[in-house]
Design a protein around this motif. Structure first.
Motif, PDB file in Angstrom:
ATOM      1  N   VAL A   1       1.002  -1.324  -0.037  1.00 26.43           N
ATOM      2  CA  VAL A   1      -0.174   0.110   0.047  1.00 26.43           C
ATOM      3  C   VAL A   1       1.014   1.295   0.023  1.00 26.43           C
ATOM      4  O   VAL A   1       1.992   1.270   0.564  1.00 26.43           O
ATOM      5  CB  VAL A   1      -0.928   0.039   1.265  1.00 26.43           C
ATOM      6  CG1 VAL A   1      -0.169   0.105   2.398  1.00 26.43           C
ATOM      7  CG2 VAL A   1      -1.950   1.132   0.912  1.00 26.43           C
ATOM      8  N   PHE A   2       0.245   2.193  -0.568  1.00 19.88           N
ATOM      9  CA  PHE A   2       1.259   3.506  -0.528  1.00 19.88           C
ATOM     10  C   PHE A   2       0.889   4.194   0.650  1.00 19.88           C
ATOM     11  O   PHE A   2      -0.358   4.307   1.233  1.00 19.88           O
ATOM     12  CB  PHE A   2       0.609   4.406  -1.759  1.00 19.88           C
ATOM     13  CG  PHE A   2       1.023   3.995  -3.066  1.00 19.88           C
ATOM     14  CD1 PHE A   2       2.622   3.997  -3.419  1.00 19.88           C
ATOM     15  CD2 PHE A   2       0.323   3.596  -4.052  1.00 19.88           C
ATOM     16  CE1 PHE A   2       2.984   3.472  -4.807  1.00 19.88           C
ATOM     17  CE2 PHE A   2       0.722   3.189  -5.204  1.00 19.88           C
ATOM     18  CZ  PHE A   2       1.803   3.069  -5.660  1.00 19.88           C
ATOM     19  N   ARG A   3       1.900   5.066   1.374  1.00 20.31           N
ATOM     20  CA  ARG A   3       1.863   5.822   2.363  1.00 20.31           C
ATOM     21  C   ARG A   3       0.604   7.003   2.165  1.00 20.31           C
ATOM     22  O   ARG A   3       0.472   7.500   1.048  1.00 20.31           O
ATOM     23  CB  ARG A   3       3.122   6.415   2.584  1.00 20.31           C
ATOM     24  CG  ARG A   3       3.190   7.463   3.834  1.00 20.31           C
ATOM     25  CD  ARG A   3       4.444   8.093   4.100  1.00 20.31           C
ATOM     26  NE  ARG A   3       4.582   9.037   5.096  1.00 20.31           N
ATOM     27  CZ  ARG A   3       4.277  10.152   4.928  1.00 20.31           C
ATOM     28  NH1 ARG A   3       4.098  10.793   3.599  1.00 20.31           N
ATOM     29  NH2 ARG A   3       4.329  10.988   5.900  1.00 20.31           N
ATOM     30  N   ASN A   4      -0.272   7.140   3.070  1.00 23.35           N
ATOM     31  CA  ASN A   4      -1.208   8.002   3.278  1.00 23.35           C
ATOM     32  C   ASN A   4      -2.230   7.841   2.011  1.00 23.35           C
ATOM     33  O   ASN A   4      -2.854   8.689   1.641  1.00 23.35           O
ATOM     34  CB  ASN A   4      -0.549   9.609   3.244  1.00 23.35           C
ATOM     35  CG  ASN A   4       0.169   9.745   4.303  1.00 23.35           C
ATOM     36  OD1 ASN A   4      -0.245   9.203   5.407  1.00 23.35           O
ATOM     37  ND2 ASN A   4       1.065  10.745   4.087  1.00 23.35           N
ATOM     38  N   ALA A   5      -2.237   6.407   1.673  1.00 16.30           N
ATOM     39  CA  ALA A   5      -3.333   6.275   0.471  1.00 16.30           C
ATOM     40  C   ALA A   5      -4.423   5.230   1.041  1.00 16.30           C
ATOM     41  O   ALA A   5      -4.372   4.685   1.814  1.00 16.30           O
ATOM     42  CB  ALA A   5      -2.646   5.716  -0.684  1.00 16.30           C
TER      43      ALA A   5
ATOM     44  N   ALA B   1      -6.916   1.754   0.198  1.00 14.38           N
ATOM     45  CA  ALA B   1      -6.684   0.439  -0.515  1.00 14.38           C
ATOM     46  C   ALA B   1      -8.088  -0.087  -0.556  1.00 14.38           C
ATOM     47  O   ALA B   1      -8.953   0.221   0.507  1.00 14.38           O
ATOM     48  CB  ALA B   1      -5.515  -0.443   0.465  1.00 14.38           C
ATOM     49  N   THR B   2      -8.242  -0.790  -1.513  1.00 12.19           N
ATOM     50  CA  THR B   2      -9.284  -1.579  -1.612  1.00 12.19           C
ATOM     51  C   THR B   2      -9.003  -3.088  -1.365  1.00 12.19           C
ATOM     52  O   THR B   2      -8.151  -3.849  -1.849  1.00 12.19           O
ATOM     53  CB  THR B   2     -10.102  -1.475  -3.008  1.00 12.19           C
ATOM     54  OG1 THR B   2     -10.379  -0.069  -3.218  1.00 12.19           O
ATOM     55  CG2 THR B   2     -11.204  -2.353  -3.059  1.00 12.19           C
TER      56      THR B   2
ATOM     57  N   ASP C   1     -11.790   3.804   4.242  1.00 12.87           N
ATOM     58  CA  ASP C   1     -12.086   5.307   4.286  1.00 12.87           C
ATOM     59  C   ASP C   1     -10.983   6.128   5.021  1.00 12.87           C
ATOM     60  O   ASP C   1     -11.036   5.875   6.161  1.00 12.87           O
ATOM     61  CB  ASP C   1     -13.427   5.505   4.920  1.00 12.87           C
ATOM     62  CG  ASP C   1     -14.102   6.857   4.763  1.00 12.87           C
ATOM     63  OD1 ASP C   1     -13.181   7.768   4.354  1.00 12.87           O
ATOM     64  OD2 ASP C   1     -15.094   7.207   5.408  1.00 12.87           O
ATOM     65  N   ILE C   2     -10.301   6.738   4.389  1.00 13.85           N
ATOM     66  CA  ILE C   2      -9.118   7.598   5.109  1.00 13.85           C
ATOM     67  C   ILE C   2      -9.468   9.187   5.149  1.00 13.85           C
ATOM     68  O   ILE C   2      -8.447   9.765   5.341  1.00 13.85           O
ATOM     69  CB  ILE C   2      -8.079   7.207   4.539  1.00 13.85           C
ATOM     70  CG1 ILE C   2      -7.708   7.749   3.249  1.00 13.85           C
ATOM     71  CG2 ILE C   2      -7.225   5.724   4.817  1.00 13.85           C
ATOM     72  CD1 ILE C   2      -6.356   7.407   2.669  1.00 13.85           C
ATOM     73  N   SER C   3     -10.853   9.530   4.727  1.00 12.78           N
ATOM     74  CA  SER C   3     -11.333  10.875   4.836  1.00 12.78           C
ATOM     75  C   SER C   3     -11.065  11.526   6.170  1.00 12.78           C
ATOM     76  O   SER C   3     -10.344  12.648   6.154  1.00 12.78           O
ATOM     77  CB  SER C   3     -12.622  11.139   4.103  1.00 12.78           C
ATOM     78  OG  SER C   3     -13.565  10.560   5.059  1.00 12.78           O
TER      79      SER C   3
END
Length: 132
Positions: free
Chosen positions: A11-15, A17-18, A95-97
């Motif tokens: 996974v990318f940092r601060n992104a 993922a599904t 959800d990272i909002s």
């Protein structure tokens, strides 16, 4: 009986993922919406030299999901699913909002899902992610 194992990914940092999986019950039958009473997920940061040390990530501990939002009644097969030609019945976009989930490049994270079926034992499956 299926063998328990983590699903590995990057996974990318601060992104976000599904997460997708084909989930079965103890009898080997695919789950569907009416067979699941509830779903919780937790994101943990793992400690490198101690696989039993799990630190929950703020905002991502014991989060309830709406069953109808993440469980399909039939197996789905689309371009996002590259595991096999059978398909998946679980899909969740994290959800990272409000709270980042993967904030440390180089860290390893575990995303753990706990499904409580209407009848039978709890179903647990996990993703192990390396953050870049």
């Amino acid at each position: 009986m299926a063998v328990a194992k983590d699903i590995h990914a990057v996974v990318f940092r601060n992104a976000t993922a599904t997460f997708m999986a084909r989930v079965e019950n103890a009898s080997g039958l695919e789950i569907n919406q009416v067979s699941v009473a509830s779903i919780l997920y937790t994101v943990y940061e793992l400690v490198k030299d101690d696989p039993t040390a799990l630190t929950p990530v703020t905002g991502h501990q014991d989060v309830a999901l709406v069953v109808a939002d993440v469980i399909y009644d039939s197996l789905q097969l689309d371009s996002a699913w590259t595991v096999d030609a059978v398909g998946y019945n679980f899909r969740h976009e994290l959800d990272i909002s409000s709270d980042e989930a993967f904030s440390k490049a180089g860290a390893v994270y575990q995303v753990r899902y706990e499904l409580t079926p209407v009848t039978g034992q709890k179903i647990v499956f996990r993703f192990k992610l390396r953050c870049i």
